[in-house]
Motif scaffolding. Structure first.
Motif, PDB file in Angstrom:
ATOM      1  N   LEU A  40     -18.234  38.099 -74.828  1.00 38.01           N
ATOM      2  CA  LEU A  40     -19.399  38.266 -76.654  1.00 38.01           C
ATOM      3  C   LEU A  40     -20.803  37.885 -76.554  1.00 38.01           C
ATOM      4  N   LEU A  41     -21.605  37.573 -74.768  1.00 40.94           N
ATOM      5  CA  LEU A  41     -22.445  37.700 -74.902  1.00 40.94           C
ATOM      6  C   LEU A  41     -22.700  38.896 -74.584  1.00 40.94           C
ATOM      7  N   HIS A  42     -21.945  39.910 -73.530  1.00 39.43           N
ATOM      8  CA  HIS A  42     -21.896  41.070 -73.514  1.00 39.43           C
ATOM      9  C   HIS A  42     -22.243  41.792 -74.419  1.00 39.43           C
ATOM     10  N   TYR A  43     -20.418  41.722 -75.606  1.00 34.48           N
ATOM     11  CA  TYR A  43     -20.787  42.533 -76.980  1.00 34.48           C
ATOM     12  C   TYR A  43     -22.233  42.345 -77.707  1.00 34.48           C
ATOM     13  N   GLU A  44     -22.958  41.468 -77.593  1.00 33.51           N
ATOM     14  CA  GLU A  44     -24.231  40.912 -78.744  1.00 33.51           C
ATOM     15  C   GLU A  44     -25.205  41.425 -77.848  1.00 33.51           C
ATOM     16  N   ILE A  45     -25.184  41.633 -76.447  1.00 36.44           N
ATOM     17  CA  ILE A  45     -26.375  42.555 -75.799  1.00 36.44           C
ATOM     18  C   ILE A  45     -25.834  44.302 -76.617  1.00 36.44           C
ATOM     19  N   ALA A  46     -24.767  44.412 -75.736  1.00 33.83           N
ATOM     20  CA  ALA A  46     -25.111  46.261 -75.848  1.00 33.83           C
ATOM     21  C   ALA A  46     -24.698  46.252 -77.309  1.00 33.83           C
ATOM     22  N   ASN A  47     -24.904  45.465 -78.533  1.00 33.01           N
ATOM     23  CA  ASN A  47     -24.856  46.247 -79.503  1.00 33.01           C
ATOM     24  C   ASN A  47     -26.785  45.887 -79.913  1.00 33.01           C
ATOM     25  N   ALA A  48     -27.321  44.751 -79.272  1.00 29.01           N
ATOM     26  CA  ALA A  48     -28.969  45.108 -79.591  1.00 29.01           C
ATOM     27  C   ALA A  48     -29.476  46.152 -78.379  1.00 29.01           C
ATOM     28  N   ARG A  89     -20.217  32.208 -81.538  1.00 28.73           N
ATOM     29  CA  ARG A  89     -19.756  31.440 -79.986  1.00 28.73           C
ATOM     30  C   ARG A  89     -18.341  31.551 -80.026  1.00 28.73           C
ATOM     31  N   ALA A  90     -18.014  31.662 -81.870  1.00 24.64           N
ATOM     32  CA  ALA A  90     -16.266  30.738 -81.635  1.00 24.64           C
ATOM     33  C   ALA A  90     -15.709  32.484 -81.869  1.00 24.64           C
ATOM     34  N   GLY A  91     -16.321  33.250 -82.056  1.00 26.82           N
ATOM     35  CA  GLY A  91     -15.257  35.224 -81.986  1.00 26.82           C
ATOM     36  C   GLY A  91     -15.829  35.430 -83.112  1.00 26.82           C
ATOM     37  N   ILE A  92     -14.851  36.662 -82.824  1.00 27.38           N
ATOM     38  CA  ILE A  92     -14.899  37.671 -83.806  1.00 27.38           C
ATOM     39  C   ILE A  92     -14.718  37.932 -84.939  1.00 27.38           C
ATOM     40  N   ASN A  93     -15.513  37.982 -85.831  1.00 27.64           N
ATOM     41  CA  ASN A  93     -15.092  38.375 -87.140  1.00 27.64           C
ATOM     42  C   ASN A  93     -14.349  39.674 -87.763  1.00 27.64           C
TER      43      ASN A  93
END
Length: 177
Positions: A40-48, A89-93
């Protein structure tokens, strides 16, 4: 090099680097366990990175007189923002993630106005439209969000964005004083 020339050069480099880092961070995210904090952290950074690249691409295309495409990039930045908002942090909605299609689809349609890209590149933008539309319909009808359609949609989206970055760089190289 004037300040304006430096700014334009910076824009195309930020776009290209941002879209490449989006692709890399997403790819690294796939290496981790599903819904793990590292994924999830890598996906968040990717989206940023994708949001930043889209905003900068909008500015550059607007400077080149491609105003519809500049607006399309704003919509694409919003789509990546929705993707980012679907992560926690809980997952992907899944409901939020599927909503990414709402601004992304018109952004790809409006990209048809961008003469900085060859027609073939504008046409392959129909592939992520189809894939994300299918994801949206699946989620709305209670079917699975995760799967090959979603993965393929993101892969196509990110590859197209990297290619757009390359073409913007080429355009800047051709048109610099």
């Amino acid at each position: 090099m004037t300040k304006s020339e430096f700014e334009n050069k910076s824009l195309v480099f930020i776009v290209l680097i941002g879209y490449i880092l989006n692709f890399i961070c997403t790819s690294i995210g796939y290496l981790f366990n599903v819904a793990s904090s590292n994924e999830l952290l890598h996906y968040e950074i990717a989206n940023a990175f994708a949001i930043s690249a889209s905003v900068m691409a909008g500015r550059y295309t607007g400077l080149r007189g491609q105003h519809v495409a500049a607006s399309a990039y704003i919509l694409l930045g919003i789509a990546h923002g929705i993707s980012l908002a679907s992560l926690s942090r809980a997952g992907i909605n899944a409901d939020r993630g599927a909503m990414m299609a709402i601004p992304m689809i018109p952004s790809f349609i409006f990209m048809f106005w961008c003469s900085l890209y060859p027609l073939w590149l504008r046409v392959i933008g129909l592939i992520p439209i189809a894939l994300f539309s299918l994801v949206f319909v699946n989620v709305q009808s209670g079917q699975a969000y995760f799967g090959m359609v979603l993965t393929s949609g993101y892969a196509m989206l990110q590859m197209i964005e990297v290619i757009w970055g390359i073409y913007l760089y080429k355009d800047w190289k051709q048109n610099r004083p």
